[in-house]
Scaffold this motif. Structure first.
Motif, PDB file in Angstrom:
ATOM      1  N   PHE A  21       0.528  -1.063  -0.156  1.00 27.38           N
ATOM      2  CA  PHE A  21      -0.064   0.070  -0.065  1.00 27.38           C
ATOM      3  C   PHE A  21       0.812   1.174  -0.017  1.00 27.38           C
ATOM      4  CE2 PHE A  21      -2.097  -3.712   2.144  1.00 27.38           C
ATOM      5  CZ  PHE A  21      -3.465  -3.337   1.954  1.00 27.38           C
ATOM      6  N   PRO A  22       1.615   1.692  -0.871  1.00 34.67           N
ATOM      7  CA  PRO A  22       2.403   2.653  -1.150  1.00 34.67           C
ATOM      8  C   PRO A  22       2.024   4.286  -0.550  1.00 34.67           C
ATOM      9  CG  PRO A  22       1.678   1.887  -3.202  1.00 34.67           C
ATOM     10  CD  PRO A  22       1.160   1.621  -2.485  1.00 34.67           C
ATOM     11  N   GLU A  23       0.969   4.049  -1.150  1.00 36.65           N
ATOM     12  CA  GLU A  23      -0.048   5.387  -0.882  1.00 36.65           C
ATOM     13  C   GLU A  23       0.178   5.697   0.549  1.00 36.65           C
ATOM     14  OE1 GLU A  23      -3.283   6.559  -3.122  1.00 36.65           O
ATOM     15  OE2 GLU A  23      -3.441   5.258  -4.161  1.00 36.65           O
ATOM     16  N   GLY A  24      -0.071   4.490   1.105  1.00 40.96           N
ATOM     17  CA  GLY A  24      -0.020   4.494   2.741  1.00 40.96           C
ATOM     18  C   GLY A  24      -0.373   4.326   3.632  1.00 40.96           C
ATOM     19  N   VAL A  25       0.126   3.373   5.037  1.00 41.47           N
ATOM     20  CA  VAL A  25      -0.902   2.243   5.625  1.00 41.47           C
ATOM     21  C   VAL A  25      -0.667   2.640   7.621  1.00 41.47           C
ATOM     22  CG1 VAL A  25       0.671   1.106   5.638  1.00 41.47           C
ATOM     23  CG2 VAL A  25      -1.075  -0.357   6.611  1.00 41.47           C
ATOM     24  N   SER A  26      -1.315   1.890   8.640  1.00 42.17           N
ATOM     25  CA  SER A  26      -1.372   2.680   9.752  1.00 42.17           C
ATOM     26  C   SER A  26      -1.812   1.461  10.184  1.00 42.17           C
ATOM     27  CB  SER A  26      -2.336   4.007  10.091  1.00 42.17           C
ATOM     28  OG  SER A  26      -1.775   5.014   9.397  1.00 42.17           O
ATOM     29  N   LEU A  27      -1.203   0.990  11.588  1.00 41.69           N
ATOM     30  CA  LEU A  27      -1.879   0.269  12.344  1.00 41.69           C
ATOM     31  C   LEU A  27      -1.757   0.324  13.865  1.00 41.69           C
ATOM     32  CD1 LEU A  27      -1.132  -2.234  13.853  1.00 41.69           C
ATOM     33  CD2 LEU A  27      -1.684  -2.934  12.293  1.00 41.69           C
ATOM     34  N   CYS A  28      -3.246   0.451  14.117  1.00 45.55           N
ATOM     35  CA  CYS A  28      -4.264   0.807  15.534  1.00 45.55           C
ATOM     36  C   CYS A  28      -3.914  -0.092  16.153  1.00 45.55           C
ATOM     37  CB  CYS A  28      -5.620   1.274  14.812  1.00 45.55           C
ATOM     38  SG  CYS A  28      -5.596   3.040  13.786  1.00 45.55           S
ATOM     39  N   ASP A  29      -4.163   0.201  17.976  1.00 42.29           N
ATOM     40  CA  ASP A  29      -4.043  -0.912  18.590  1.00 42.29           C
ATOM     41  C   ASP A  29      -5.778  -1.220  18.932  1.00 42.29           C
ATOM     42  OD1 ASP A  29      -5.508   1.064  20.312  1.00 42.29           O
ATOM     43  OD2 ASP A  29      -3.555   0.970  21.786  1.00 42.29           O
ATOM     44  N   GLU A  30      -6.044  -1.721  19.459  1.00 41.70           N
ATOM     45  CA  GLU A  30      -7.609  -2.009  20.282  1.00 41.70           C
ATOM     46  C   GLU A  30      -8.619  -1.025  20.579  1.00 41.70           C
ATOM     47  OE1 GLU A  30      -5.469  -2.607  24.227  1.00 41.70           O
ATOM     48  OE2 GLU A  30      -5.336  -2.813  21.783  1.00 41.70           O
ATOM     49  N   THR A  75      -9.594  -2.165   8.210  1.00 34.11           N
ATOM     50  CA  THR A  75     -10.063  -4.485   8.439  1.00 34.11           C
ATOM     51  C   THR A  75      -9.336  -4.250  10.009  1.00 34.11           C
ATOM     52  OG1 THR A  75      -9.370  -6.491   7.352  1.00 34.11           O
ATOM     53  CG2 THR A  75      -8.097  -5.101   7.405  1.00 34.11           C
ATOM     54  N   PRO A  76      -9.877  -5.309  10.217  1.00 33.88           N
ATOM     55  CA  PRO A  76      -9.524  -6.136  11.738  1.00 33.88           C
ATOM     56  C   PRO A  76      -8.882  -7.200  11.969  1.00 33.88           C
ATOM     57  CG  PRO A  76     -12.074  -6.747  11.136  1.00 33.88           C
ATOM     58  CD  PRO A  76     -11.377  -5.869  10.577  1.00 33.88           C
ATOM     59  N   LEU A  77      -8.101  -7.236  13.277  1.00 36.63           N
ATOM     60  CA  LEU A  77      -6.932  -8.449  13.215  1.00 36.63           C
ATOM     61  C   LEU A  77      -7.087  -8.588  13.966  1.00 36.63           C
ATOM     62  CD1 LEU A  77      -3.597  -6.343  12.162  1.00 36.63           C
ATOM     63  CD2 LEU A  77      -5.028  -7.376  10.581  1.00 36.63           C
ATOM     64  N   PHE A  78      -7.215 -10.367  14.357  1.00 38.20           N
ATOM     65  CA  PHE A  78      -7.386 -10.658  15.515  1.00 38.20           C
ATOM     66  C   PHE A  78      -6.358 -11.832  16.357  1.00 38.20           C
ATOM     67  CE2 PHE A  78     -11.419  -9.868  13.239  1.00 38.20           C
ATOM     68  CZ  PHE A  78     -12.755 -10.011  14.500  1.00 38.20           C
ATOM     69  N   PHE A  79      -6.573 -11.767  17.078  1.00 39.45           N
ATOM     70  CA  PHE A  79      -6.176 -13.034  18.430  1.00 39.45           C
ATOM     71  C   PHE A  79      -6.708 -14.120  18.352  1.00 39.45           C
ATOM     72  CE2 PHE A  79      -3.789 -15.004  21.200  1.00 39.45           C
ATOM     73  CZ  PHE A  79      -2.234 -15.708  20.793  1.00 39.45           C
ATOM     74  N   LYS A  80      -6.772 -15.242  18.477  1.00 38.47           N
ATOM     75  CA  LYS A  80      -7.754 -15.998  18.288  1.00 38.47           C
ATOM     76  C   LYS A  80      -8.995 -15.473  18.165  1.00 38.47           C
ATOM     77  CE  LYS A  80      -4.484 -18.423  22.060  1.00 38.47           C
ATOM     78  NZ  LYS A  80      -4.814 -19.250  22.841  1.00 38.47           N
ATOM     79  N   ASP A  81      -9.316 -15.493  19.629  1.00 38.47           N
ATOM     80  CA  ASP A  81     -11.520 -14.625  19.047  1.00 38.47           C
ATOM     81  C   ASP A  81     -11.577 -13.171  18.739  1.00 38.47           C
ATOM     82  OD1 ASP A  81     -12.688 -16.736  17.783  1.00 38.47           O
ATOM     83  OD2 ASP A  81     -12.964 -17.537  19.509  1.00 38.47           O
ATOM     84  N   VAL A  82     -10.721 -12.496  19.785  1.00 38.04           N
ATOM     85  CA  VAL A  82     -10.215 -10.449  19.801  1.00 38.04           C
ATOM     86  C   VAL A  82      -9.829  -9.848  19.135  1.00 38.04           C
ATOM     87  CG1 VAL A  82      -9.462  -9.601  22.158  1.00 38.04           C
ATOM     88  CG2 VAL A  82     -10.723 -11.652  22.559  1.00 38.04           C
ATOM     89  N   CYS A  83     -10.273  -9.131  18.613  1.00 43.63           N
ATOM     90  CA  CYS A  83      -9.822  -7.756  17.490  1.00 43.63           C
ATOM     91  C   CYS A  83      -8.915  -7.346  18.147  1.00 43.63           C
ATOM     92  CB  CYS A  83     -11.460  -7.477  16.813  1.00 43.63           C
ATOM     93  SG  CYS A  83     -10.735  -5.950  15.926  1.00 43.63           S
ATOM     94  N   VAL A  84      -7.424  -7.420  17.651  1.00 39.23           N
ATOM     95  CA  VAL A  84      -6.652  -6.598  18.876  1.00 39.23           C
ATOM     96  C   VAL A  84      -6.841  -5.745  18.281  1.00 39.23           C
ATOM     97  CG1 VAL A  84      -6.161  -9.124  19.974  1.00 39.23           C
ATOM     98  CG2 VAL A  84      -4.845  -8.401  18.030  1.00 39.23           C
ATOM     99  N   GLY A  85      -6.877  -4.858  16.896  1.00 38.97           N
ATOM    100  CA  GLY A  85      -6.725  -3.699  16.414  1.00 38.97           C
ATOM    101  C   GLY A  85      -7.053  -3.371  14.847  1.00 38.97           C
ATOM    102  N   ALA A  86      -6.050  -2.954  13.791  1.00 36.95           N
ATOM    103  CA  ALA A  86      -6.839  -2.855  12.442  1.00 36.95           C
ATOM    104  C   ALA A  86      -5.681  -2.198  11.794  1.00 36.95           C
ATOM    105  CB  ALA A  86      -8.360  -1.847  13.028  1.00 36.95           C
ATOM    106  N   VAL A  87      -5.614  -2.270  10.641  1.00 38.22           N
ATOM    107  CA  VAL A  87      -4.752  -1.872   9.483  1.00 38.22           C
ATOM    108  C   VAL A  87      -5.880  -1.284   8.894  1.00 38.22           C
ATOM    109  CG1 VAL A  87      -3.339  -2.298   7.458  1.00 38.22           C
ATOM    110  CG2 VAL A  87      -3.658  -3.949   9.486  1.00 38.22           C
ATOM    111  N   LEU A  88      -5.128   0.242   9.164  1.00 36.12           N
ATOM    112  CA  LEU A  88      -5.874   0.991   8.177  1.00 36.12           C
ATOM    113  C   LEU A  88      -5.302   1.575   6.878  1.00 36.12           C
ATOM    114  CD1 LEU A  88      -6.441   4.499  10.472  1.00 36.12           C
ATOM    115  CD2 LEU A  88      -7.545   2.738   9.609  1.00 36.12           C
TER     116      LEU A  88
END
Length: 352
Positions: A21-30, A75-88
């Protein structure tokens, strides 16, 4: 175990995704707070879009894999069944739509790494979690579940059956044996220390079960139904194991088709039988009579076969059948009475 997304993990995910994603990407916590970003000026800010995405994913309801606002996709990111963050992700929505699954795969693989001794085990751990959820999910599968299956290389739209192995004393040896025999596109999962569940594609060769049974001593095998929902197949195999062990403990392989009716009868809890019938099955002094009835059931009342199986004289069989009738008031030679006795026998064995 406390599940969290560290700053180091966030940086690693962003560095890998910047190539996609050359236009930009960020990673957010829960909480939707940006931990790392290709635009360093956004770090520590809260993203309302990410927060909305994470709250939706953790709501326990069906959620969208992509939440879009203008040219930003979360889009959400999961560890097991818990959403622990998201990618922008910044960029054209249609292009990002095709790359969302890659972003999730990259992000979630990084999240799993600290909990593994060997990063090559990531796919195995994810598969274990998915197989466990697959086994225990009743009803129709959600679109997200289908997609998660495909990301793990599993097409849950196909029909599968279950074979349950119980009584394993050496789990490691059992796993190696299963892996050496189980054909491709079939799976297995360990339940505790004593059981393994084989997940078998529709049309599997039943000789596999016999082949496995020859490698184990004192391990019981129970098959379940094959169908579009794996949980139903799993429950069917569990019911078969339950009924098989109680009705025919000397056997090692139980086919669900032989026990479905017996297990269905076990649900007739409101039926009350005469005390004398219950005594027949409970008192040790009647063991010979009960053994005769058991063979009589198996042979559908064929007296010649019963005599051959028990190695007894014709008069001995006559005496025992007469004695059963005397005790219970039911004549085993009459179909309705025999069925009545069979029902009482099943309920007695399965309720013990």
């Amino acid at each position: 175990m406390n599940v969290y997304l560290s700053t180091a993990q966030a940086k690693s995910i962003v560095l890998q995704l910047m190539q996609i994603f050359p236009e930009g990407v960020s990673l957010c916590d829960e909480d939707g707070v940006i931990l790392s970003s290709s635009d360093t000026g956004r770090i520590n800010r809260t993203s309302p879009l990410a927060k909305q995405c994470i709250e939706q994913a953790n709501s326990g309801k069906l959620y969208n894999e992509r939440v879009v606002d203008g040219n930003v996709t979360a889009t959400p990111l999961f560890f097991k069944d818990v959403c622990v963050g998201a990618v922008l992700m910044l960029g054209d929505n249609e292009q990002i739509k095709c790359l969302t699954s890659i972003a999730k795969a990259v992000g979630e693989s990084v999240i799993y790494q600290p909990y593994l001794k060997d990063t090559s085990q990531v796919s195995d751990i994810i598969n274990f979690e998915f197989l466990s959820e697959w086994l225990n999910t009743p009803g129709e599968y959600s679109l997200d579940f289908y997609r998660r299956g495909l990301r793990n290389g599993i097409d849950v739209s196909q029909e599968y059956g279950v074979v349950l192995l119980d009584g394993i004393w050496n789990q490691l040896s059992a796993q190696k044996a299963v892996e050496s025999i189980l054909p491709h596109s079939n799976y297995y999962i360990c339940l505790g220390n004593n059981s393994i569940v084989l997940i078998m594609r529709k049309g599997y060769d039943p000789s596999i079960i016999k082949e496995l049974s020859m490698l184990f001593n004192d391990v019981s095998f129970a098959t379940g139904r094959t169908g579009p929902n794996l949980n139903e197949a799993f429950v069917s195999a569990q019911n078969t194991m339950f009924a098989g062990k109680r009705l025919y403990p000397e056997s090692m392989i139980y086919d669900y088709r032989d026990f479905e009716f017996a297990y269905a009868i076990s649900g007739l809890r409101q039926v009350q039988f005469d005390t004398k019938i219950n005594e027949l099955f409970a008192q040790p002094i009647y063991d010979d009579l009960v053994q005769t009835l058991e063979v009589f059931f198996k042979e559908s009342g064929n007296q010649a076969e019963v005599i051959n199986k028990l190695y007894i004289h014709r008069n001995t069989l006559k005496y025992r059948l007469d004695r059963i009738q005397e005790i219970t008031g039911k004549n085993p030679r009459v179909f309705e009475d025999l069925f009545y006795l069979y029902t009482a026998y099943i309920l007695h064995k399965l309720k013990k």
